[in-house]
Design an enzyme around this catalytic site. Sequence first.
Site, mmCIF file in Angstrom:
data_model
loop_
_atom_site.group_PDB
_atom_site.id
_atom_site.type_symbol
_atom_site.label_atom_id
_atom_site.label_comp_id
_atom_site.label_asym_id
_atom_site.label_seq_id
_atom_site.Cartn_x
_atom_site.Cartn_y
_atom_site.Cartn_z
ATOM 1 N N GLU A 218 0.825 -1.210 0.000
ATOM 2 C CA GLU A 218 0.000 0.000 0.000
ATOM 3 C C GLU A 218 0.863 1.265 0.000
ATOM 4 O O GLU A 218 0.554 2.252 -0.671
ATOM 5 C CB GLU A 218 -0.930 0.017 1.213
ATOM 6 C CG GLU A 218 -1.877 -1.175 1.274
ATOM 7 C CD GLU A 218 -1.349 -2.328 2.096
ATOM 8 O OE1 GLU A 218 -2.131 -2.915 2.865
ATOM 9 O OE2 GLU A 218 -0.141 -2.655 1.981
ATOM 10 N N CYS B 222 -2.485 -3.862 7.240
ATOM 11 C CA CYS B 222 -2.112 -4.068 8.640
ATOM 12 C C CYS B 222 -2.565 -2.879 9.492
ATOM 13 O O CYS B 222 -2.677 -1.747 9.019
ATOM 14 C CB CYS B 222 -0.610 -4.267 8.774
ATOM 15 S SG CYS B 222 0.390 -2.879 8.206
ATOM 16 N N CYS C 138 -0.509 0.264 7.684
ATOM 17 C CA CYS C 138 -0.970 0.731 6.378
ATOM 18 C C CYS C 138 -2.365 1.354 6.467
ATOM 19 O O CYS C 138 -2.717 2.218 5.655
ATOM 20 C CB CYS C 138 -0.968 -0.422 5.374
ATOM 21 S SG CYS C 138 0.695 -0.977 4.936
ATOM 22 N N TRP D 190 22.648 -38.349 -10.417
ATOM 23 C CA TRP D 190 21.591 -37.595 -11.084
ATOM 24 C C TRP D 190 20.659 -38.519 -11.850
ATOM 25 O O TRP D 190 21.086 -39.281 -12.712
ATOM 26 C CB TRP D 190 22.193 -36.551 -12.019
ATOM 27 C CG TRP D 190 23.032 -35.533 -11.309
ATOM 28 C CD1 TRP D 190 24.367 -35.292 -11.483
ATOM 29 C CD2 TRP D 190 22.593 -34.624 -10.302
ATOM 30 N NE1 TRP D 190 24.780 -34.297 -10.634
ATOM 31 C CE2 TRP D 190 23.717 -33.858 -9.900
ATOM 32 C CE3 TRP D 190 21.366 -34.383 -9.686
ATOM 33 C CZ2 TRP D 190 23.656 -32.878 -8.917
ATOM 34 C CZ3 TRP D 190 21.294 -33.401 -8.710
ATOM 35 C CH2 TRP D 190 22.424 -32.660 -8.344
ATOM 36 N N LEU E 107 22.674 -27.827 -0.900
ATOM 37 C CA LEU E 107 21.295 -27.385 -0.669
ATOM 38 C C LEU E 107 21.133 -25.888 -0.905
ATOM 39 O O LEU E 107 20.420 -25.200 -0.176
ATOM 40 C CB LEU E 107 20.848 -27.752 0.760
ATOM 41 C CG LEU E 107 20.953 -29.238 1.137
ATOM 42 C CD1 LEU E 107 20.522 -29.449 2.579
ATOM 43 C CD2 LEU E 107 20.139 -30.099 0.189
ATOM 44 N N GLY F 83 16.257 -38.398 2.604
ATOM 45 C CA GLY F 83 15.984 -39.549 1.769
ATOM 46 C C GLY F 83 14.636 -40.223 1.997
ATOM 47 O O GLY F 83 13.700 -39.615 2.513
ATOM 48 N N ARG F 84 14.613 -41.503 1.647
ATOM 49 C CA ARG F 84 13.359 -42.222 1.624
ATOM 50 C C ARG F 84 12.698 -42.260 2.995
ATOM 51 O O ARG F 84 11.498 -42.012 3.114
ATOM 52 C CB ARG F 84 13.578 -43.659 1.126
ATOM 53 C CG ARG F 84 12.275 -44.397 0.929
ATOM 54 C CD ARG F 84 12.452 -45.872 0.692
ATOM 55 N NE ARG F 84 11.207 -46.483 0.252
ATOM 56 C CZ ARG F 84 10.190 -46.817 1.043
ATOM 57 N NH1 ARG F 84 10.271 -46.580 2.348
ATOM 58 N NH2 ARG F 84 9.094 -47.360 0.545
ATOM 59 N N GLN F 85 13.453 -42.581 4.018
ATOM 60 C CA GLN F 85 12.878 -42.710 5.359
ATOM 61 C C GLN F 85 12.272 -41.400 5.843
ATOM 62 O O GLN F 85 11.173 -41.381 6.408
ATOM 63 C CB GLN F 85 13.954 -43.187 6.347
ATOM 64 C CG GLN F 85 13.428 -43.446 7.756
ATOM 65 C CD GLN F 85 14.498 -43.992 8.680
ATOM 66 O OE1 GLN F 85 15.537 -44.472 8.240
ATOM 67 N NE2 GLN F 85 14.250 -43.909 9.987
ATOM 68 N N LEU G 13 11.217 -38.830 3.954
ATOM 69 C CA LEU G 13 10.035 -38.535 3.149
ATOM 70 C C LEU G 13 8.853 -39.401 3.567
ATOM 71 O O LEU G 13 7.731 -38.908 3.726
ATOM 72 C CB LEU G 13 10.350 -38.758 1.668
ATOM 73 C CG LEU G 13 11.229 -37.710 0.987
ATOM 74 C CD1 LEU G 13 11.856 -38.270 -0.282
ATOM 75 C CD2 LEU G 13 10.412 -36.458 0.669
#
Length: 347
Positions: free
Chosen positions: A53, A78, A87, A176, A210, A291-293, A295
Amino acid sequence: MDTDEKYMRRCIELAKNGLGTTYPNPMVGSVIVCEGKIIGEGWHLKSGEPHAEVNAVNSVKNKSLLKKATIYVSLEPCSHFGKTPPCCDLIIENEIPSIVIGTVDPNIKVAGNGIKKLIDSGKKVTVGVLEIECQELNKRFFTFHNKKRPYIILKWAESLDGFIAPISKLEQKPVWITNEFSRQLVHKWRSEEQAILVGTQTAIDDNPKLDVRDWSGKNPVRIVLDQHHRIPEGHHIYDKHVRTIVLTNSSNAINKENTIFEIIDFKQNISKQIVDLLYKHQIQSVIIEGGRQTLQSFIDENLWDESRIFTGKTSIGKGIKAPFFPIMNTEKHTYNEDELRISRNYD
């Protein structure tokens, strides 16, 4: 198209310019219209900097037009002092008579107070224009304030035969499965979210950075599980280049520059403890890359909001199986022979 909806869509377009840079604030866009013409526009770019705003009002060349204008804003203005003034006060001071709002702010500090303040000052206030679209724009912000946890994105890549990695590797680096275009897209995603999380074995085996090295943007906060402090000190996780939160059960762990250790109970529900800690650290969104566990624990607890699963064109033959995941609400995309499936969890 309805006039209010037309200008609200423009607010949403403007707000998206702040994707990945406004945390912990929401993305907000604002448009000021006088006699059928846009005379000002703005969006919130970064926490601590002017809100949408303010930028919209400041962009108006002839401020006298504000007294007969309508200001559109995708999220309730706000009404409290934070890093910047309210705002609502700006709108009232500039005598803007009409305000059109996309959706109410879920933050308890605002949550209807801004709307009430504007109405009490004699303004004409319209609320709920493209409300669903405005809430979707800030799905991370709404999840954080309504569910008291970050917006959770599950991401992995699997081979044609359903594996996410071989059983053993010669080097500590990723294998990959997808092509360079898909990998660049992942780095774009990282720049849009506030944090990224991996498990212990992924951190050890892949030694990932990462970061967003293949894209322009801010690196996400790194979250890593390391129950017994098994990750070598020389790995990228401990390079101090990016804020990193390590979840451990070691009371001897000492915080270092840009590295924070948090103790959790690995015998209890780990995924729930993780999201509670991220909420404590004011993290609104996280990409969980494995990894898998790791996730699978979030999938089994139904503790996720979105999944992004790549399938590459290669086969591994023998390896670590991809997580078991129910197919739901799926949209498909193709990136140079890689298939991407995106699902949403509306539970």
